[in-house]
Write an enzyme that holds these catalytic residues in place. Structure first.
Site, PDB file in Angstrom:
ATOM      1  N   ILE A  31      -1.430  12.206 -18.810  1.00 15.93           N
ATOM      2  CA  ILE A  31      -1.548  13.627 -18.629  1.00 15.93           C
ATOM      3  C   ILE A  31      -1.100  14.293 -20.170  1.00 15.93           C
ATOM      4  CG2 ILE A  31       0.665  14.161 -17.989  1.00 15.93           C
ATOM      5  CD1 ILE A  31      -0.752  16.272 -15.959  1.00 15.93           C
ATOM      6  N   ASN A  87       7.439   0.386 -19.668  1.00 15.90           N
ATOM      7  CA  ASN A  87       9.097   0.753 -19.904  1.00 15.90           C
ATOM      8  C   ASN A  87       9.641   0.718 -18.647  1.00 15.90           C
ATOM      9  OD1 ASN A  87       8.358   2.001 -22.531  1.00 15.90           O
ATOM     10  ND2 ASN A  87       7.762   3.853 -21.653  1.00 15.90           N
ATOM     11  N   HIS A 100       3.919   1.156 -14.067  1.00 16.25           N
ATOM     12  CA  HIS A 100       2.581   1.363 -14.834  1.00 16.25           C
ATOM     13  C   HIS A 100       2.596   0.679 -16.310  1.00 16.25           C
ATOM     14  CE1 HIS A 100       5.559   4.511 -15.363  1.00 16.25           C
ATOM     15  NE2 HIS A 100       5.206   4.732 -16.661  1.00 16.25           N
ATOM     16  N   MET A 101       1.480   0.255 -16.518  1.00 16.16           N
ATOM     17  CA  MET A 101       1.231  -0.187 -17.894  1.00 16.16           C
ATOM     18  C   MET A 101       0.608   0.866 -18.857  1.00 16.16           C
ATOM     19  SD  MET A 101      -0.555  -3.789 -19.045  1.00 16.16           S
ATOM     20  CE  MET A 101       0.917  -4.706 -18.740  1.00 16.16           C
ATOM     21  N   HIS A 102       0.979   1.124 -19.801  1.00 14.19           N
ATOM     22  CA  HIS A 102       0.429   2.191 -20.806  1.00 14.19           C
ATOM     23  C   HIS A 102      -0.775   1.354 -21.644  1.00 14.19           C
ATOM     24  CE1 HIS A 102       3.223   5.406 -20.677  1.00 14.19           C
ATOM     25  NE2 HIS A 102       4.216   4.582 -20.300  1.00 14.19           N
TER      26      HIS A 102
HETATM   27  P1  5GP Z   1       6.988   6.375 -18.657  1.00 19.78           P
HETATM   28  O1  5GP Z   1       7.871   7.296 -19.442  1.00 19.78           O
HETATM   29  O2  5GP Z   1       7.610   6.204 -17.132  1.00 19.78           O
HETATM   30  O3  5GP Z   1       6.755   4.933 -19.095  1.00 19.78           O
HETATM   31  O4  5GP Z   1       5.443   6.986 -18.403  1.00 19.78           O
HETATM   32  C1  5GP Z   1       5.182   8.006 -17.589  1.00 19.78           C
HETATM   33  C2  5GP Z   1       3.734   8.474 -18.032  1.00 19.78           C
HETATM   34  O5  5GP Z   1       3.310   9.084 -17.117  1.00 19.78           O
HETATM   35  C3  5GP Z   1       3.980   9.559 -19.291  1.00 19.78           C
HETATM   36  O6  5GP Z   1       3.285   9.007 -20.551  1.00 19.78           O
HETATM   37  C4  5GP Z   1       3.409  10.832 -18.785  1.00 19.78           C
HETATM   38  O7  5GP Z   1       2.666  11.734 -19.742  1.00 19.78           O
HETATM   39  C5  5GP Z   1       2.563  10.365 -17.601  1.00 19.78           C
HETATM   40  N1  5GP Z   1       2.622  11.423 -16.588  1.00 19.78           N
HETATM   41  C6  5GP Z   1       3.564  12.060 -16.012  1.00 19.78           C
HETATM   42  N2  5GP Z   1       3.076  12.927 -14.875  1.00 19.78           N
HETATM   43  C7  5GP Z   1       1.628  12.804 -14.969  1.00 19.78           C
HETATM   44  C8  5GP Z   1       0.808  13.164 -13.983  1.00 19.78           C
HETATM   45  O8  5GP Z   1       0.915  14.176 -13.232  1.00 19.78           O
HETATM   46  N3  5GP Z   1      -0.716  12.918 -14.307  1.00 19.78           N
HETATM   47  C9  5GP Z   1      -0.732  11.877 -15.328  1.00 19.78           C
HETATM   48  N4  5GP Z   1      -2.057  11.755 -15.387  1.00 19.78           N
HETATM   49  N5  5GP Z   1       0.099  11.271 -16.212  1.00 19.78           N
HETATM   50  C10 5GP Z   1       1.343  11.745 -15.985  1.00 19.78           C
END
Ligand code: 5GP
Ligand code: ZN
Length: 114
Positions: A31, A87, A100-102
């Site tokens: 997002i 992360n 999750h994998m980015h």
């Molecule tokens: P983290 O910081 O846990 O490694 O990554 C979480 C990711 O989820 C972030 O890059 C953030 O932008 C994304 N994210 C958070 N909420 C949502 C959502 O409601 N929908 C989508 N598609 N991505 C989200």
């Protein structure tokens, strides 16, 4: 898991721009993209952090980089190169507690990550 954002995306209780789905894995656009391509690849099964992966989850979690590489190929960023990141917990920068994998591509990344 009831209160998990990504479980809600799996159950279609929250909308997402889904780009890949199979029985075990879902992928959708981030997002708040940090690169021209920024996709999150998740197991449908709730696993909170990398620390919670069980021995029996190895094949499932192994599908994440496989799907990442396929999506990179589809988007024509495989040859130029891309970044995959997972992360873990607060200091690792994890904000959503469903692994999750980015997959990020379409620009140059620096190393080490900040
Ligand atoms: P983290 O910081 O846990 O490694 O990554 C979480 C990711 O989820 C972030 O890059 C953030 O932008 C994304 N994210 C958070 N909420 C949502 C959502 O409601 N929908 C989508 N598609 N991505 C989200
Ligand atoms: Zn979850």
């Amino acid at each position: 898991m009831q209160d998990c954002l990504f479980c809600k995306i799996v159950k279609r209780e929250i909308p997402a721009d889904i780009v890949y789905e199979d029985d075990e894995v879902l992928a959708f656009n981030d997002i708040n993209p940090q690169a021209p391509a920024h996709i999150l690849i998740i197991p449908k099964q709730h696993i909170a952090t990398l620390n919670d992966i069980e021995e029996s989850d190895q094949a499932l979690v192994g599908r994440l980089p496989y799907v990442a590489a396929r999506l990179a190929d589809e988007r024509d960023i495989a040859d130029d190169g891309y970044r995959v990141v997972m992360n873990c917990n607060d200091q690792g920068g994890q904000t959503v507690y469903h692994i999750h994998m980015h997959l990020m591509g379409g620009r140059r990344f620096t190393w080490p990550a900040g």
